[in-house]
Enzyme design. Structure first.
Site, PDB file in Angstrom:
ATOM      1  NE  ARG A 465      -3.990   2.328   0.750  1.00 50.89           N
ATOM      2  CZ  ARG A 465      -4.933   2.695   0.130  1.00 50.89           C
ATOM      3  NH1 ARG A 465      -5.076   2.006  -1.370  1.00 50.89           N
ATOM      4  NH2 ARG A 465      -5.767   3.391   0.360  1.00 50.89           N
ATOM      5  CD  GLU A 560     -12.368 -25.304  24.199  1.00 47.68           C
ATOM      6  OE1 GLU A 560     -12.475 -25.599  25.319  1.00 47.68           O
ATOM      7  OE2 GLU A 560     -12.765 -26.104  23.238  1.00 47.68           O
TER       8      GLU A 560
END
Length: 577
Positions: A465, A560
């Site tokens: 970019r 979890e």
């Protein structure tokens, strides 16, 4: 941008290692002082001894765990969880130092690895001294932990001050950025095992060729991972990595599981996670199943022919498994399951459910819970639950889409009596608890893979970019973000690998596994957020993969064991050890 060659940001290897070693000693004393200060607030009849904040007078003995007051611990959650984070930083730096020592002994501690060590120690020590970010809106300060100026003064030794001053500085980040700019090499992981290196290369190629090019389309279309990809994973041995060879697996350890899981998750979190279903199901059966249950289910799980799902959570329970209400009523040679489950990942396409239900309606809490190996037919998109006594619907989600989430209702769903895990009623919670170490180690690896993906996407975009006449990587606020991500990904990786090695060695690893998951979940979110920021407006566009990575990363500090629950467990364990 300055390079490591032109900017003297790192001392000689020996001096850096000596400083880090000394700093670890100072940090250990600070953690002990914080433990004592907190114990006086969460235990019965405890009194603060100012001398115990003096490192020369510290008594290493802990208080009696029976004196811990749960209500006080809940009331002091901010401090207790902050203490868990402080201890996690200590464990993380200890493993980062161990990684550097092993590389040095092998002659592989290069310039980038030294910079990672320096930046990691400098930043984490600075946060221990001034404030640790438990989340983006919560920073725990030393005063919150009961640490006074004397305790901090003892911690801030010359070595600690030196590392803070030279650690995560603009010059150090610039040096790291220069190292990773062209090579896209982010540091030696330190496996010390040619088999693991070869495995990593093989799975990385598979992820690059068969997963990454398609993951964004699967995500945007909310598609299940194609079965042909699952079959290719099975051929690579993904589903039987740690299953013993006697049952058709590869018989490898949890370190190998981490290596494979990280690389698959780097391609797409859901692909890296599908192995979790098989890993946890196999772990449950290996640890608690009968010989007949092992012979029946493990070969199919290891080969990928049997796809399991975990059916635990209920609509009003979340992390509070003791409140489960789903009933299993025994009638003759079968159990009839009745109740509602939610957040069942891969529930429709699975063949086997590891299902938690209450077999003793007279018991409350964790007692009376039992685990079942419940077979089911595979569903389709048109008919997800084609079995009598079972119905369900999909839960639309932001990310983590490759397996889909479901709510499931059971109405006298039959499970043969020999489907009771271990043929033992009332043992379900204990059986499940024994798998938490593995689940959290694997979740750490998934988090590291997602963070690594964010790092690589951010680096690629920043190099390509062009703004204001040059690649945006030339701007320190861009390259510096990526440099720090590279550091923290390595820290999280090393803590997770340590937990895996402890598990492989047969040592208890639940606390360090929890610490690894706690840290890695935050690292993944921070890395994805930074990568989106580097992409600017394009990062918010669905066509760019980084937008998916952000959505996927957000779940990692929730499932979890949510970060808050995890920190609470760590604090409780440390304060009663």
């Amino acid at each position: 941008m300055a390079s490591p060659q032109s900017t003297p940001v790192s001392p000689a290897k020996e001096a850096l290692l000596d400083e880090c070693r000394a700093a670890l000693g100072a940090l250990k004393i600070l953690i002990e002082a914080a433990a004592h200060a907190l114990q006086t607030r969460v235990t019965k009849d405890a009194k603060l001894d100012p001398e115990r904040l003096d490192p020369e007078r510290l008594d290493p003995e802990r208080l009696d765990p029976e004196r811990l007051d749960p209500e006080r611990l809940d009331a002091e959650q901010f401090a207790a969880h902050g203490f868990a984070w402080l201890a996690t930083y200590g464990a993380a730096l200890e493993q980062l130092f161990g990684w550097a020592e092993r590389l040095e002994a092998a002659g592989r501690l290069g310039a980038l690895e030294r910079l990672i060590l320096q930046a990691g120690f400098g930043e984490y020590l600075a946060q221990c001294s001034s404030g640790i970010a438990m989340s983006q809106v919560e920073i725990v300060r030393p005063a919150d932990l009961g640490l006074d100026e004397k305790a901090l003064g003892a911690f801030e030794t010359p070595e600690v001050r030196s590392l803070i001053a030279r650690g995560n500085t603009a010059e150090t980040r610039a040096a790291i950025a220069e190292e990773i700019r062209e090579s896209a090499h982010f540091g030696d992981p330190g496996f010390e095992d040619e088999t693991l290196d070869a495995m990593r290369d093989q799975i990385r190629r598979f992820a690059d060729e068969r997963i990454a090019p398609h993951a964004q389309d699967w995500h945007r279309a909310d598609r299940l991972i194609p079965l042909e990809v699952i079959e290719e994973m099975a051929a690579l041995g993904v589903f039987g990595l740690t299953t013993p060879e006697a049952y058709g697996g590869l018989g490898l350890g949890k370190v190998a599981m981490c290596v494979v899981t990280e690389e698959l998750s780097r391609g797409y979190l859901s692909v890296g996670s599908i192995g979790t279903r098989s890993e946890i199901a196999a772990e449950l059966i290996l640890q608690a199943g009968t010989d007949e249950q092992k012979q029946r289910w493990l070969p199919g799980i290891a080969s990928g022919a049997v796809l399991p799902s975990a059916v635990f959570t209920e609509p009003n329970t979340g992390s509070d498994l003791g409140s489960l209400k789903t009933r299993a009523l025994k009638e003759g040679d079968r159990y009839l399951i009745t109740g509602n489950k939610t957040w069942t990942t891969h529930g429709a396409r699975s063949d086997l459910m590891t299902l938690m239900a209450r077999t003793d309606g007279g018991e409350t809490g964790y007692r009376g819970l039992s685990l079942f190996l419940a077979e089911k037919p595979r569903g389709t998109d048109d008919d997800p639950f084609p079995a009598d006594g079972m119905s369900g619907s999909e839960i639309p989600v932001l990310g983590y889409r490759g397996m889909k989430e479901y709510e499931i209702a059971f109405d006298r769903y039959p499970v043969p009596a020999d489907g009771l895990l271990g043929l033992r009623e009332g043992e379900g919670f204990k059986q499940l608890m024994r798998t938490f170490e593995v689940a959290r180690i694997q979740t750490t690896a998934r988090s590291v893979g997602v963070a690594q993906n964010a790092l690589e996407l951010g680096l690629s975009y920043a190099r390509e970019r062009v703004q204001f006449g040059k690649p945006i990587y030339a701007f320190p606020r861009v390259s510096g973000k990526l440099a720090w991500i590279a550091v923290e990904v390595m820290i999280a990786r090393q803590l997770g690998l340590f937990a895996a090695r402890e598990k492989d060695a047969g040592r208890r690893s639940d606390m360090v596994a929890g610490m690894a998951k706690l840290l890695a979940g935050r690292v993944a979110w921070a890395a994805a957020d930074a990568a989106v920021q580097i992409h600017g407006g394009n990062g918010y566009a669905e066509e760019y993969p980084v937008s998916r990575v952000l959505c996927d990363a957000r779940i990692l500090s929730i499932f979890e064991g949510a970060a808050e629950i995890q920190a609470h467990i760590i604090a409780r364990r440390l304060l009663s050890a």
